[in-house]
Design a protein around this motif. Structure first.
Motif, PDB file in Angstrom:
ATOM      1  N   LYS A  82       2.942  -5.938   6.758  1.00 12.54           N
ATOM      2  CA  LYS A  82       2.033  -5.451   7.801  1.00 12.54           C
ATOM      3  C   LYS A  82       2.746  -5.247   9.134  1.00 12.54           C
ATOM      4  O   LYS A  82       2.275  -4.459   9.968  1.00 12.54           O
ATOM      5  CB  LYS A  82       0.857  -6.415   7.957  1.00 12.54           C
TER       6      LYS A  82
ATOM      7  N   SER B 290       0.810  -1.215   0.000  1.00  7.86           N
ATOM      8  CA  SER B 290       0.000   0.000   0.000  1.00  7.86           C
ATOM      9  C   SER B 290       0.851   1.275   0.000  1.00  7.86           C
ATOM     10  O   SER B 290       1.921   1.329   0.615  1.00  7.86           O
ATOM     11  CB  SER B 290      -0.911  -0.001   1.228  1.00  7.86           C
TER      12      SER B 290
ATOM     13  N   ASP C 207      -0.124  -1.895   4.722  1.00  7.50           N
ATOM     14  CA  ASP C 207      -1.058  -2.906   4.250  1.00  7.50           C
ATOM     15  C   ASP C 207      -0.526  -3.539   2.962  1.00  7.50           C
ATOM     16  O   ASP C 207       0.188  -2.903   2.177  1.00  7.50           O
ATOM     17  CB  ASP C 207      -2.426  -2.274   3.989  1.00  7.50           C
TER      18      ASP C 207
END
Length: 397
Positions: free
Chosen positions: A361, A192, A366
């Motif tokens: 994580k 992410s 993410d």
């Protein structure tokens, strides 16, 4: 790789997401000793060691420095340029990470400025930001050093400031990650671009340092066109200049960030994550891609006879949603220009995906399997890409 629509909004601003005209030239040049790698890798021309290789890479903050300039002009806050220093450095280092380099890197920076508009206090903030970010990397065991740089007063060339960097490394050939190994049958894990990692001190919008020419014009209001003509190309049609509804201090919908804060989010580096992933499951990784210029279509340049299928992308962060809402930019162009929620991809054996996700994580970044690779179904077996979601199916290549 380019959109069939040569008149898209990005092109109308004098920029290209695909850089086809650049690739038509450079792709004919010597590709180095790993032609399929993310960055050009040469034999060791510096020491002559046949077992070593050299990588020299140049990139910069692009027009994101103009956003910092606007923030500075309206607030008087010169510290905003610390983030621009990070942008320039990360655009180099995260490209180097894609060939397996994150240690023993020497950086040099070049600042081209209009001294009238970019005074000493702004320059000092930029230089201090460079040193601070390098120290942050060292704190996470990323061995990067400053090799100095150049500051040029070129008011005739730039109305504001341009910030660029160059990174150099000498590494063993055996350590190079070669994206030529990307093949059918792999999982694609996306990391992410938004949220707040363990090594960031504030929320990141995910914007990075690509697409900022369009982003700022799509979302910022004519106020900036009227008051800061030094920040745009006068050859661009007025309808494509600062045509949005917002000022920098307005709130971004569905976010805790202001519009200016979101546009100026320092480009996240993935180096600590990638170094950890490679040390734990490196034998299962076939390639790494930094989704910079070209956004979600960047991957098509790597691997041979590969059909990239991305059918589980992240929900686009609020800033990308707002850019598309206010501009009416097509899904096709949005995915070519912006990272749309993840800016780094790991091409791995499927059985390694869950461990890669867990490692990411652990840094509060993410991650998820965003797609996979299959054998090309093109008549000439060239690489191509399909992006699928509930409401759209996009084909590139």
């Amino acid at each position: 790789m380019a959109s069939n629509d040569s008149n898209n909004r990005y092109n109308q601003r004098g920029v290209s997401s695909s850089k086809d005209e650049v690739h038509q030239v450079v792709d004919k040049l010597d590709r180095g000793c790993f032609p399929g790698a993310f960055c050009k890798v040469t034999n060791d021309l510096l020491t002559g060691n046949k077992d070593m290789c050299n990588v020299i890479h140049s990139d910069g903050a692009g027009t994101k420095s103009i956003l910092a300039y606007l923030w500075y002009k309206e607030t008087g806050d010169a510290s905003v340029f610390r983030g621009i220093a990070q942008d320039s450095i990360v655009m180099n280092l995260d490209d180097l990470a894609c060939v397996g380099i994150w240690d023993q890197v020497v950086l040099s920076s070049t600042v081209n400025r209009n001294a009238r508009n970019f005074p000493g206090e702004a320059l000092a903030s930029l230089i201090e930001g460079t040193e601070e970010f390098i120290q942050t990397l060292r704190d996470f065991d990323i061995d990067v050093s400053s090799g100095g740089g150049e500051t040029a007063d070129v008011g005739d060339l730039t109305g504001t400031v341009a910030v660029d960097s160059c990174a150099v490394a000498i590494v063993p050939k055996e350590k190079i990650i070669d994206n030529a190994n990307i093949c059918p049958g792999l999982s694609i894990v996306g990391l992410s671009s938004s949220g707040q990692s363990t090594y960031e001190n504030k929320e990141n919008s995910g914007i990075g340092s690509n697409g900022l020419t369009s982003a700022r014009h799509e979302i910022l209001s004519p106020h900036y066109r009227q008051n800061y003509p030094e920040t745009f190309d006068p050859q661009t049609k007025e309808e494509f200049l600062y045509c949005g509804p917002f000022r920098m201090q307005d709130k971004l919908v569905n976010s805790s960030l202001l519009i200016g804060e979101a546009l100026l989010s320092p480009t996240r580096t993935y180096l600590p994550v990638v170094k950890s992933i490679m040390s734990k499951v490196g034998q299962s990784i076939l390639g790494l891609v930094h989704c910079s210029g070209g956004g979600q279509t960047k991957c098509m340049r790597f691997g041979t006879n590969v059909y990239h299928i991305k059918d589980n992308l992240f929900t686009p962060p609020p800033l990308f949603q707002e850019i598309q809402r206010v501009s009416g930019t097509t899904d096709r162009e949005m995915h070519q220009v912006y990272n749309m929620g993840h800016r780094f991809e790991v091409y791995c054996k499927p059985e390694a995906a869950e461990e890669i996700i867990a490692l990411s994580k652990s840094y509060q970044i993410d991650a998820q399997v965003i797609g996979h690779t299959e054998k090309s179904i093109k008549p000439d077996y060239s690489n191509h890409l399909t992006i699928k979601s509930d409401h759209v199916e996009l084909h590139y290549g």
